[in-house]
Design a protein around this motif. Structure first.
Motif, mmCIF file in Angstrom:
data_model
loop_
_atom_site.group_PDB
_atom_site.id
_atom_site.type_symbol
_atom_site.label_atom_id
_atom_site.label_comp_id
_atom_site.label_asym_id
_atom_site.label_seq_id
_atom_site.Cartn_x
_atom_site.Cartn_y
_atom_site.Cartn_z
ATOM 1 N N LEU A 126 0.855 11.267 -15.397
ATOM 2 C CA LEU A 126 -0.124 12.033 -16.168
ATOM 3 C C LEU A 126 -0.972 11.046 -16.955
ATOM 4 N N GLY A 127 -2.271 11.089 -16.763
ATOM 5 C CA GLY A 127 -3.154 10.082 -17.335
ATOM 6 C C GLY A 127 -3.949 10.566 -18.531
ATOM 7 N N THR A 128 -4.096 9.682 -19.514
ATOM 8 C CA THR A 128 -4.956 9.976 -20.659
ATOM 9 C C THR A 128 -6.418 9.984 -20.238
ATOM 10 N N ARG A 129 -6.779 9.061 -19.354
ATOM 11 C CA ARG A 129 -8.167 8.917 -18.913
ATOM 12 C C ARG A 129 -8.274 9.164 -17.416
ATOM 13 N N GLU A 130 -9.231 10.008 -17.033
ATOM 14 C CA GLU A 130 -9.462 10.304 -15.619
ATOM 15 C C GLU A 130 -10.673 9.530 -15.106
ATOM 16 N N PRO A 131 -10.615 9.035 -13.877
ATOM 17 C CA PRO A 131 -11.766 8.314 -13.321
ATOM 18 C C PRO A 131 -13.059 9.114 -13.349
ATOM 19 N N SER A 132 -12.942 10.449 -13.232
ATOM 20 C CA SER A 132 -14.133 11.304 -13.215
ATOM 21 C C SER A 132 -14.748 11.484 -14.593
ATOM 22 N N GLY A 133 -13.980 11.171 -15.631
ATOM 23 C CA GLY A 133 -14.436 11.430 -16.988
ATOM 24 C C GLY A 133 -14.084 12.824 -17.481
ATOM 25 N N GLU A 134 -13.529 13.679 -16.591
ATOM 26 C CA GLU A 134 -13.100 15.032 -16.973
ATOM 27 C C GLU A 134 -11.663 14.956 -17.484
ATOM 28 N N HIS A 135 -11.488 14.513 -18.721
ATOM 29 C CA HIS A 135 -10.162 14.280 -19.266
ATOM 30 C C HIS A 135 -9.460 15.593 -19.607
ATOM 31 N N VAL A 136 -8.125 15.575 -19.542
ATOM 32 C CA VAL A 136 -7.321 16.753 -19.833
ATOM 33 C C VAL A 136 -7.139 16.935 -21.341
ATOM 34 N N GLU A 137 -7.516 15.946 -22.101
ATOM 35 C CA GLU A 137 -7.450 15.952 -23.563
ATOM 36 C C GLU A 137 -6.037 15.835 -24.093
ATOM 37 N N TRP A 138 -5.138 15.276 -23.284
ATOM 38 C CA TRP A 138 -3.852 14.830 -23.803
ATOM 39 C C TRP A 138 -3.883 13.309 -23.847
ATOM 40 N N GLU A 140 -8.999 19.263 -7.983
ATOM 41 C CA GLU A 140 -9.839 18.936 -6.835
ATOM 42 C C GLU A 140 -9.337 17.617 -6.255
ATOM 43 N N PRO A 141 -8.204 17.658 -5.538
ATOM 44 C CA PRO A 141 -7.478 16.435 -5.166
ATOM 45 C C PRO A 141 -8.262 15.478 -4.276
ATOM 46 N N ILE A 142 -7.992 14.202 -4.506
ATOM 47 C CA ILE A 142 -8.565 13.124 -3.710
ATOM 48 C C ILE A 142 -7.399 12.303 -3.155
ATOM 49 N N ARG A 143 -7.270 12.233 -1.850
ATOM 50 C CA ARG A 143 -6.190 11.485 -1.219
ATOM 51 C C ARG A 143 -6.697 10.090 -0.850
ATOM 52 N N PHE A 144 -5.874 9.092 -1.145
ATOM 53 C CA PHE A 144 -6.306 7.722 -0.908
ATOM 54 C C PHE A 144 -5.084 6.804 -0.780
ATOM 55 N N THR A 145 -5.342 5.580 -0.378
ATOM 56 C CA THR A 145 -4.296 4.561 -0.322
ATOM 57 C C THR A 145 -4.418 3.691 -1.557
ATOM 58 N N ALA A 195 0.845 -1.197 0.000
ATOM 59 C CA ALA A 195 0.000 0.000 0.000
ATOM 60 C C ALA A 195 0.881 1.248 0.000
ATOM 61 N N ARG A 196 0.507 2.234 -0.816
ATOM 62 C CA ARG A 196 1.237 3.502 -0.861
ATOM 63 C C ARG A 196 0.240 4.654 -0.860
ATOM 64 N N PRO A 197 0.599 5.773 -0.225
ATOM 65 C CA PRO A 197 -0.269 6.961 -0.310
ATOM 66 C C PRO A 197 -0.233 7.537 -1.713
ATOM 67 N N ALA A 198 -1.357 8.040 -2.162
ATOM 68 C CA ALA A 198 -1.454 8.646 -3.495
ATOM 69 C C ALA A 198 -2.430 9.816 -3.440
ATOM 70 N N VAL A 199 -2.272 10.721 -4.380
ATOM 71 C CA VAL A 199 -3.193 11.855 -4.509
ATOM 72 C C VAL A 199 -3.664 11.913 -5.954
ATOM 73 N N LEU A 200 -4.928 11.636 -6.167
ATOM 74 C CA LEU A 200 -5.516 11.800 -7.491
ATOM 75 C C LEU A 200 -5.769 13.285 -7.695
ATOM 76 N N LEU A 201 -5.200 13.874 -8.747
ATOM 77 C CA LEU A 201 -5.327 15.322 -8.918
ATOM 78 C C LEU A 201 -6.731 15.744 -9.324
ATOM 79 N N ASN A 202 -7.465 14.862 -9.982
ATOM 80 C CA ASN A 202 -8.880 15.083 -10.258
ATOM 81 C C ASN A 202 -9.127 16.434 -10.937
#
Length: 235
Positions: A197-209, A137-142, A8-15
């Motif tokens: 840096l992700g092509t697809r975001e879990p929220s569906g709000e993609h950065v379009e890269w 809108e960051p989301i902190r999780f394990t 397990a590692r701490p992570a921050v989804l930038l959302n």
């Protein structure tokens, strides 16, 4: 400690979400805090490749892709005396990278008095590497290790899926390659994922890269000193 907790590692989804950030904000795309008396980062063109031969050997300015303030993201390994990480992309394809080239700038924001009047724009870009402007809108999780990063006897256990979104820390979301390990060419220490840096975001709000085939651009830094040479792995 359970076996699962060992992976397990701490992570921050930038959302990312649509917005209008300023250079005083943490954000993707948008204006960066760059001092007028410091040369803007440029790519000299080595390794540029595109099918239209418009960028081969052409000197291009890097594009501000992401900036993160320590007050918002203390999880980042900021070197002493810094409170801002700026990530720049050369927004054309680089053969040796398999995507855009990357520059990292760690700075003390309090020393920036006067800002650059205008950020230079590349004469040619590949749209798949140009981010839209987003607030965070960051989301902190394990986060738990991808099956490839677990011992063989744990690969088939049902753990939460490794996130492919844009994030700080966590585990690499192997897709087409992996697992792989990387060491610092300067000191031999392990390089660990600092940003993805992700092509697809879990929220569906993609950065379009887009990186690879709907994959991630992973930045791995030296565990001993993030200012040592870093590694970019597109997967």
């Amino acid at each position: 400690m359970s076996i699962r907790e060992n992976f397990a590692r701490p992570a921050v989804l930038l959302n990312p979400a649509a917005g209008e950030p300023t250079d005083a904000d943490s954000h993707i795309g948008g204006p960066v805090l760059w001092p007028i008396d410091e040369p803007w980062p440029w790519c000299e063109g080595d390794g540029h490749y595109d099918i239209n031969v418009k960028s081969e050997g052409v000197r291009l300015p890097f594009v501000g892709a992401l900036q993160l303030y320590r007050r918002d993201f203390p999880e980042l390994p900021f070197p002493e005396g810094t409170d801002l990480l700026q990530v720049f992309l050369c927004t054309v394809h680089h053969i040796g990278v398999g995507g855009p080239d990357v520059r990292l700038v760690w700075r003390d924001s309090s020393t920036v008095v006067e800002l650059v009047e205008e950020e230079p724009e590349p004469s040619v870009q590949e749209e798949i590497y140009v981010p839209t402007v987003n607030v965070l809108e960051p989301i902190r999780f394990t986060e738990y290790a991808h099956p490839y990063d677990r011992p063989e006897e744990l690969e088939d256990e049902e753990w939460p899926e490794t996130s492919a979104g844009t994030k700080i820390g966590g585990w690499t979301c192997w897709w087409q390659t992996g697992p792989a390990t990387f060491t610092c060419p300067e000191c031999g220490a392990e390089q660990r994922q600092t940003l993805s840096l992700g092509t697809r975001e879990p929220s569906g709000e993609h950065v379009e890269w887009a990186f690879g085939r709907d994959g991630n651009l992973n930045v791995l830094t030296c565990e001993k000193d993030v200012r040592h040479p870093f590694h970019v792995h597109v997967d």
